[in-house]
Design a protein around this motif. Structure first.
Motif, PDB file in Angstrom:
ATOM      1  N   LYS A 175       0.686  -1.306  -0.025  1.00 58.56           N
ATOM      2  CA  LYS A 175      -0.227  -0.027   0.155  1.00 58.56           C
ATOM      3  C   LYS A 175       0.858   1.207  -0.043  1.00 58.56           C
ATOM      4  O   LYS A 175       0.626   2.230  -0.800  1.00 58.56           O
ATOM      5  CB  LYS A 175      -0.834   0.002   1.297  1.00 58.56           C
ATOM      6  N   TRP A 176       1.897   1.104   0.832  1.00 56.63           N
ATOM      7  CA  TRP A 176       2.952   2.367   1.070  1.00 56.63           C
ATOM      8  C   TRP A 176       3.535   2.482  -0.353  1.00 56.63           C
ATOM      9  O   TRP A 176       3.593   3.780  -0.987  1.00 56.63           O
ATOM     10  CB  TRP A 176       3.887   2.171   1.885  1.00 56.63           C
ATOM     11  N   ARG A 177       4.020   1.562  -1.065  1.00 59.98           N
ATOM     12  CA  ARG A 177       4.587   1.447  -2.282  1.00 59.98           C
ATOM     13  C   ARG A 177       3.915   2.183  -3.394  1.00 59.98           C
ATOM     14  O   ARG A 177       3.902   2.947  -4.217  1.00 59.98           O
ATOM     15  CB  ARG A 177       5.010   0.040  -2.694  1.00 59.98           C
ATOM     16  N   ALA A 178       2.410   1.603  -3.415  1.00 61.55           N
ATOM     17  CA  ALA A 178       1.423   2.175  -4.339  1.00 61.55           C
ATOM     18  C   ALA A 178       0.984   3.454  -4.266  1.00 61.55           C
ATOM     19  O   ALA A 178       0.922   4.320  -5.124  1.00 61.55           O
ATOM     20  CB  ALA A 178       0.282   1.325  -4.177  1.00 61.55           C
ATOM     21  N   ASP A 179       1.116   3.999  -3.025  1.00 61.82           N
ATOM     22  CA  ASP A 179       0.778   5.485  -2.721  1.00 61.82           C
ATOM     23  C   ASP A 179       1.949   6.118  -2.984  1.00 61.82           C
ATOM     24  O   ASP A 179       1.620   7.485  -3.232  1.00 61.82           O
ATOM     25  CB  ASP A 179       0.311   5.438  -1.256  1.00 61.82           C
ATOM     26  N   TYR A 180       2.912   5.912  -2.681  1.00 64.41           N
ATOM     27  CA  TYR A 180       4.247   7.045  -2.745  1.00 64.41           C
ATOM     28  C   TYR A 180       5.363   6.761  -3.654  1.00 64.41           C
ATOM     29  O   TYR A 180       6.325   7.402  -3.937  1.00 64.41           O
ATOM     30  CB  TYR A 180       4.859   6.967  -1.148  1.00 64.41           C
ATOM     31  N   LEU A 181       5.303   5.429  -4.377  1.00 63.39           N
ATOM     32  CA  LEU A 181       6.420   5.187  -5.359  1.00 63.39           C
ATOM     33  C   LEU A 181       5.927   5.249  -6.539  1.00 63.39           C
ATOM     34  O   LEU A 181       4.884   4.896  -6.890  1.00 63.39           O
ATOM     35  CB  LEU A 181       7.265   4.125  -5.004  1.00 63.39           C
ATOM     36  N   LEU A 182       6.758   5.729  -7.634  1.00 63.98           N
ATOM     37  CA  LEU A 182       6.445   5.620  -9.136  1.00 63.98           C
ATOM     38  C   LEU A 182       6.576   4.025  -9.574  1.00 63.98           C
ATOM     39  O   LEU A 182       7.565   3.194  -8.656  1.00 63.98           O
ATOM     40  CB  LEU A 182       7.435   6.215  -9.812  1.00 63.98           C
ATOM     41  N   PRO A 183       5.647   3.595 -10.346  1.00 59.98           N
ATOM     42  CA  PRO A 183       6.045   2.214 -11.039  1.00 59.98           C
ATOM     43  C   PRO A 183       7.182   1.683 -11.136  1.00 59.98           C
ATOM     44  O   PRO A 183       8.063   2.610 -11.990  1.00 59.98           O
ATOM     45  CB  PRO A 183       5.118   2.286 -11.935  1.00 59.98           C
ATOM     46  N   ASN A 184       7.737   0.594 -10.886  1.00 59.60           N
ATOM     47  CA  ASN A 184       8.765   0.020 -11.393  1.00 59.60           C
ATOM     48  C   ASN A 184       9.158  -0.229 -12.847  1.00 59.60           C
ATOM     49  O   ASN A 184       8.241  -0.541 -13.783  1.00 59.60           O
ATOM     50  CB  ASN A 184       9.187  -1.297 -10.626  1.00 59.60           C
ATOM     51  N   PRO A 185       9.896   0.739 -13.668  1.00 59.20           N
ATOM     52  CA  PRO A 185       9.972   0.655 -15.265  1.00 59.20           C
ATOM     53  C   PRO A 185       9.822  -0.863 -15.695  1.00 59.20           C
ATOM     54  O   PRO A 185       9.504  -1.094 -16.801  1.00 59.20           O
ATOM     55  CB  PRO A 185      11.235   1.328 -15.592  1.00 59.20           C
ATOM     56  N   SER A 186      10.676  -1.611 -14.990  1.00 56.53           N
ATOM     57  CA  SER A 186      10.928  -2.999 -15.641  1.00 56.53           C
ATOM     58  C   SER A 186       9.782  -3.854 -15.551  1.00 56.53           C
ATOM     59  O   SER A 186       9.143  -4.381 -16.686  1.00 56.53           O
ATOM     60  CB  SER A 186      12.211  -3.953 -14.824  1.00 56.53           C
ATOM     61  N   ILE A 187       9.131  -3.688 -14.440  1.00 53.65           N
ATOM     62  CA  ILE A 187       7.735  -4.289 -14.188  1.00 53.65           C
ATOM     63  C   ILE A 187       6.787  -3.640 -15.287  1.00 53.65           C
ATOM     64  O   ILE A 187       5.830  -4.508 -15.694  1.00 53.65           O
ATOM     65  CB  ILE A 187       7.074  -4.322 -12.843  1.00 53.65           C
ATOM     66  N   LYS A 188       6.605  -2.618 -15.397  1.00 53.64           N
ATOM     67  CA  LYS A 188       5.890  -1.895 -16.206  1.00 53.64           C
ATOM     68  C   LYS A 188       5.994  -2.383 -17.916  1.00 53.64           C
ATOM     69  O   LYS A 188       4.894  -2.630 -18.347  1.00 53.64           O
ATOM     70  CB  LYS A 188       6.054  -0.458 -16.005  1.00 53.64           C
ATOM     71  N   ARG A 189       7.220  -2.267 -18.027  1.00 56.32           N
ATOM     72  CA  ARG A 189       7.641  -2.994 -19.618  1.00 56.32           C
ATOM     73  C   ARG A 189       7.011  -4.224 -19.767  1.00 56.32           C
ATOM     74  O   ARG A 189       6.404  -4.725 -20.621  1.00 56.32           O
ATOM     75  CB  ARG A 189       8.900  -2.786 -19.765  1.00 56.32           C
ATOM     76  N   ILE A 190       7.106  -5.290 -18.575  1.00 57.40           N
ATOM     77  CA  ILE A 190       7.009  -6.619 -18.472  1.00 57.40           C
ATOM     78  C   ILE A 190       5.432  -6.783 -18.563  1.00 57.40           C
ATOM     79  O   ILE A 190       4.686  -7.566 -19.587  1.00 57.40           O
ATOM     80  CB  ILE A 190       7.471  -7.655 -17.400  1.00 57.40           C
ATOM     81  N   ASN A 191       4.486  -5.940 -18.046  1.00 55.27           N
ATOM     82  CA  ASN A 191       3.099  -6.093 -18.075  1.00 55.27           C
ATOM     83  C   ASN A 191       2.613  -5.526 -19.472  1.00 55.27           C
ATOM     84  O   ASN A 191       1.760  -6.020 -20.076  1.00 55.27           O
ATOM     85  CB  ASN A 191       2.617  -4.994 -16.867  1.00 55.27           C
ATOM     86  N   VAL A 192       3.260  -4.495 -19.921  1.00 57.36           N
ATOM     87  CA  VAL A 192       2.700  -3.922 -21.263  1.00 57.36           C
ATOM     88  C   VAL A 192       3.071  -5.103 -22.336  1.00 57.36           C
ATOM     89  O   VAL A 192       2.269  -5.503 -23.201  1.00 57.36           O
ATOM     90  CB  VAL A 192       3.504  -2.591 -21.490  1.00 57.36           C
ATOM     91  N   LEU A 193       4.240  -5.726 -22.240  1.00 54.97           N
ATOM     92  CA  LEU A 193       4.557  -6.694 -23.122  1.00 54.97           C
ATOM     93  C   LEU A 193       3.686  -7.894 -23.283  1.00 54.97           C
ATOM     94  O   LEU A 193       3.416  -8.556 -24.278  1.00 54.97           O
ATOM     95  CB  LEU A 193       6.155  -7.190 -23.343  1.00 54.97           C
ATOM     96  N   LYS A 194       3.301  -8.426 -21.901  1.00 56.67           N
ATOM     97  CA  LYS A 194       2.409  -9.443 -21.901  1.00 56.67           C
ATOM     98  C   LYS A 194       1.095  -8.952 -22.264  1.00 56.67           C
ATOM     99  O   LYS A 194       0.449 -10.039 -23.188  1.00 56.67           O
ATOM    100  CB  LYS A 194       2.189  -9.827 -20.188  1.00 56.67           C
ATOM    101  N   LYS A 195       0.497  -7.839 -22.132  1.00 56.67           N
ATOM    102  CA  LYS A 195      -0.685  -7.473 -22.835  1.00 56.67           C
ATOM    103  C   LYS A 195      -0.689  -7.586 -24.561  1.00 56.67           C
ATOM    104  O   LYS A 195      -1.780  -7.829 -25.071  1.00 56.67           O
ATOM    105  CB  LYS A 195      -1.134  -6.147 -22.348  1.00 56.67           C
ATOM    106  N   VAL A 196       0.430  -7.085 -24.851  1.00 54.18           N
ATOM    107  CA  VAL A 196       0.509  -7.271 -26.333  1.00 54.18           C
ATOM    108  C   VAL A 196       0.613  -8.453 -26.935  1.00 54.18           C
ATOM    109  O   VAL A 196       0.133  -8.688 -27.932  1.00 54.18           O
ATOM    110  CB  VAL A 196       1.850  -6.330 -26.783  1.00 54.18           C
ATOM    111  N   SER A 197       1.456  -9.223 -26.282  1.00 56.76           N
ATOM    112  CA  SER A 197       1.641 -11.017 -26.818  1.00 56.76           C
ATOM    113  C   SER A 197       0.420 -11.465 -26.769  1.00 56.76           C
ATOM    114  O   SER A 197      -0.617 -11.676 -26.648  1.00 56.76           O
ATOM    115  CB  SER A 197       3.109 -11.355 -26.288  1.00 56.76           C
TER     116      SER A 197
END
Length: 167
Positions: A145-167
């Protein structure tokens, strides 16, 4: 090319005097902290070294004197207050030293080292810290919860999730 220096020699000399004074006051406050004593020493320095100069330096001197009066009014007691950024810089240096060498990873829950490092900066704090209690009171969902409220998304995880949706 440097002909303007001779034309504006008085300004160059004033700026040099100001820098010498600034370095003196910065060093004094950095080493001894801000206290009634150091504020008075800085004001005395300004009176002695700035108020005998030209109009521009005297105006700056008045601003510096007023600044130290305002800051001194906020002090309670005679204990000096640290006004140095070294602690903040070393804390972030400690954190950056432990970050992943992969610059694409961004911040992870490892960022929680920062408040922990500050909390345990003195040996007495370490002796009185009960890790078992702290671990028992903190749950992964609290960290998420703290991470979601205060940290920006992790770029690597964001890329992985985007690539999963595309493929």
């Amino acid at each position: 090319m440097l002909g303007f220096v001779k034309t504006h020699a008085s300004l160059v000399e004033e700026l040099n005097d100001v820098m010498v004074g600034y370095e003196y006051m910065e060093q004094l406050c950095k080493e001894e902290g801000l206290s009634h004593k150091t504020a008075r020493m800085c004001r005395d320095y300004v009176v002695k070294n700035f108020m005998t100069k030209g109009d521009r330096v005297r105006r700056l001197g008045n601003m510096i004197i007023n600044y130290f009066y305002r800051e001194e009014a906020l002090l309670e007691g005679d204990e000096p207050h640290n006004i140095c950024s070294d602690i903040i810089e070393s804390t972030f240096g400690y954190f950056k030293d432990r970050m992943s060498p992969n610059k694409n990873n961004g911040y992870t829950p490892l960022v929680l080292l920062i408040p922990l490092r500050l909390r345990l900066s003195a040996i007495e704090d370490c002796k009185n810290f009960n890790a078992r209690t702290a671990i028992g009171k903190t749950k992964m969902e609290d960290i998420e919860k703290w991470r979601a409220d205060y940290l920006l998304p992790n770029p690597s995880i964001k890329r992985i999730n985007v690539l999963k949706k595309v493929s």
